[in-house]
Write an enzyme that holds these catalytic residues in place. Structure first.
Site, mmCIF file in Angstrom:
data_model
loop_
_atom_site.group_PDB
_atom_site.id
_atom_site.type_symbol
_atom_site.label_atom_id
_atom_site.label_comp_id
_atom_site.label_asym_id
_atom_site.label_seq_id
_atom_site.Cartn_x
_atom_site.Cartn_y
_atom_site.Cartn_z
ATOM 1 N N GLY A 48 0.870 -1.183 0.000
ATOM 2 C CA GLY A 48 0.000 0.000 0.000
ATOM 3 C C GLY A 48 0.894 1.217 0.000
ATOM 4 O O GLY A 48 1.819 1.305 -0.805
ATOM 5 N N GLU A 49 0.647 2.121 0.909
ATOM 6 C CA GLU A 49 1.474 3.322 0.996
ATOM 7 C C GLU A 49 2.037 3.370 2.417
ATOM 8 O O GLU A 49 1.298 3.559 3.381
ATOM 9 C CB GLU A 49 0.595 4.534 0.668
ATOM 10 C CG GLU A 49 1.349 5.725 0.151
ATOM 11 C CD GLU A 49 2.350 5.424 -0.954
ATOM 12 O OE1 GLU A 49 1.958 4.810 -1.971
ATOM 13 O OE2 GLU A 49 3.526 5.793 -0.807
ATOM 14 N N SER A 50 3.344 3.179 2.519
ATOM 15 C CA SER A 50 3.931 3.038 3.851
ATOM 16 C C SER A 50 3.740 4.286 4.718
ATOM 17 O O SER A 50 3.512 4.174 5.923
ATOM 18 C CB SER A 50 5.412 2.691 3.749
ATOM 19 O OG SER A 50 6.080 3.602 2.926
ATOM 20 N N CYS A 80 6.046 -5.435 0.072
ATOM 21 C CA CYS A 80 6.164 -4.100 -0.525
ATOM 22 C C CYS A 80 6.172 -3.006 0.550
ATOM 23 O O CYS A 80 7.158 -2.875 1.267
ATOM 24 C CB CYS A 80 5.076 -3.907 -1.569
ATOM 25 S SG CYS A 80 5.510 -2.680 -2.787
ATOM 26 N N ARG A 107 12.981 3.115 -0.983
ATOM 27 C CA ARG A 107 11.567 3.250 -1.401
ATOM 28 C C ARG A 107 11.497 3.648 -2.869
ATOM 29 O O ARG A 107 12.367 4.343 -3.372
ATOM 30 C CB ARG A 107 10.882 4.364 -0.611
ATOM 31 C CG ARG A 107 10.339 3.946 0.719
ATOM 32 C CD ARG A 107 9.517 5.082 1.311
ATOM 33 N NE ARG A 107 8.220 5.231 0.670
ATOM 34 C CZ ARG A 107 7.481 6.340 0.726
ATOM 35 N NH1 ARG A 107 7.917 7.392 1.359
ATOM 36 N NH2 ARG A 107 6.311 6.376 0.119
ATOM 37 N N ILE A 134 4.909 -3.114 -7.789
ATOM 38 C CA ILE A 134 4.136 -1.882 -7.956
ATOM 39 C C ILE A 134 4.826 -0.776 -7.167
ATOM 40 O O ILE A 134 4.811 -0.789 -5.940
ATOM 41 C CB ILE A 134 2.681 -2.061 -7.447
ATOM 42 C CG1 ILE A 134 2.005 -3.226 -8.181
ATOM 43 C CG2 ILE A 134 1.887 -0.762 -7.637
ATOM 44 C CD1 ILE A 134 0.647 -3.600 -7.615
ATOM 45 N N ARG A 135 5.448 0.125 -7.873
ATOM 46 C CA ARG A 135 6.229 1.204 -7.234
ATOM 47 C C ARG A 135 6.975 0.641 -6.020
ATOM 48 O O ARG A 135 6.856 1.110 -4.889
ATOM 49 C CB ARG A 135 5.320 2.387 -6.862
ATOM 50 C CG ARG A 135 4.748 3.059 -8.110
ATOM 51 C CD ARG A 135 3.867 4.255 -7.807
ATOM 52 N NE ARG A 135 2.758 3.920 -6.962
ATOM 53 C CZ ARG A 135 2.668 4.239 -5.666
ATOM 54 N NH1 ARG A 135 3.610 4.954 -5.088
ATOM 55 N NH2 ARG A 135 1.623 3.885 -4.975
ATOM 56 N N HIS A 171 4.418 -8.392 -4.726
ATOM 57 C CA HIS A 171 3.103 -8.688 -4.139
ATOM 58 C C HIS A 171 2.679 -10.121 -4.462
ATOM 59 O O HIS A 171 1.918 -10.325 -5.420
ATOM 60 C CB HIS A 171 2.048 -7.760 -4.751
ATOM 61 C CG HIS A 171 2.104 -6.349 -4.294
ATOM 62 N ND1 HIS A 171 1.284 -5.854 -3.306
ATOM 63 C CD2 HIS A 171 2.873 -5.307 -4.699
ATOM 64 C CE1 HIS A 171 1.533 -4.568 -3.122
ATOM 65 N NE2 HIS A 171 2.492 -4.212 -3.952
ATOM 66 N N GLU A 173 0.480 -11.812 -3.186
ATOM 67 C CA GLU A 173 -0.974 -11.985 -3.020
ATOM 68 C C GLU A 173 -1.736 -11.595 -4.284
ATOM 69 O O GLU A 173 -2.924 -11.849 -4.394
ATOM 70 C CB GLU A 173 -1.470 -11.161 -1.811
ATOM 71 C CG GLU A 173 -1.609 -9.661 -2.014
ATOM 72 C CD GLU A 173 -0.279 -8.895 -2.056
ATOM 73 O OE1 GLU A 173 0.786 -9.530 -2.029
ATOM 74 O OE2 GLU A 173 -0.323 -7.658 -2.146
#
Ligand code: GLN
Length: 193
Positions: A48-50, A80, A107, A134-135, A171, A173
């Site tokens: 997600g977004e850390s 991630c 990051r 993803i990024r 990822h 998942e």
């Protein structure tokens, strides 16, 4: 029978639940600090977004209890952003989060815009594992001798394990291949070395 808690504040937590469902592993979502009191054999920190996840963990008073549980040996799998949450060293980044794993993580290591890609590579001797980035971050350096590198892509470390902690840049998942989740359960929960 194992029960795994999935941090469900932000990001791709549902997909981890679906993966565990497919493996017949019980799981529940962690949304507030009280949820950390439920019995669990393992913990998943999703992508997600850390920064967003870190802020929420901070506001909900979850950082310290989570840090203590992980330092106390609770098996944890960070994907991630979850890898970023675990890292002790984030280079020039202004913030640090759980800081339990001896890795230096970069990051958005592949760039912010074009940093998403798919590949297949080897993970801990398992071949042809699908890997969706993803990024994504990657591990620039492992900073303790007991960190084991489990996968590299183009010369960069994208998966590692230290004692009760597993982190992947990608990822698992998001692909229909349960081998990495199963590896986490078998190696970190069932027979922790
Ligand atoms: N770029 C995100 C971060 O820095 C991580 C991306 C992801 O989890 N897919 O937190």
């Amino acid at each position: 029978m194992h029960t795994i808690g999935i941090l469900a504040l932000q990001g791709a937590f549902l997909e981890h639940g679906q993966m565990l469902e497919g493996l017949g592993v019980e799981h529940f979502e962690i949304r507030q600090s009280d949820d950390l009191n439920r019995p669990m054999d393992g913990l998943i920190l999703p992508g997600g977004e850390s920064t967003a996840m870190g802020k929420l963990m901070d506001c909900l008073d979850m950082l310290q209890p989570l840090r203590e549980r992980i330092a106390g040996g609770l098996p944890v799998f960070g994907t991630c952003a979850g890898m970023i949450l675990l890292a002790k060293d984030l280079g020039d980044e202004p913030r640090r989060f759980l800081q339990t794993m001896d890795i230096r993580v970069l990051r958005n290591a592949y760039g912010r815009q074009l940093g998403s890609f798919f590949t297949r590579s080897t993970f801990a001797g398992m071949e042809d594992v699908p890997m969706t980035f993803i990024r994504a971050p990657y591990i620039e350096q492992v900073t303790a001798p007991d960190v084991e590198v489990l996968a590299t892509v183009d010369g960069h470390i994208v998966a590692a394990r230290q004692r009760n902690m597993l982190a992947t840049s990608f990822h698992p998942e998001l692909n229909d291949d349960p081998r990495i989740h199963r590896w986490f359960i078998e190696h970190l929960i069932e027979k922790p070395e």
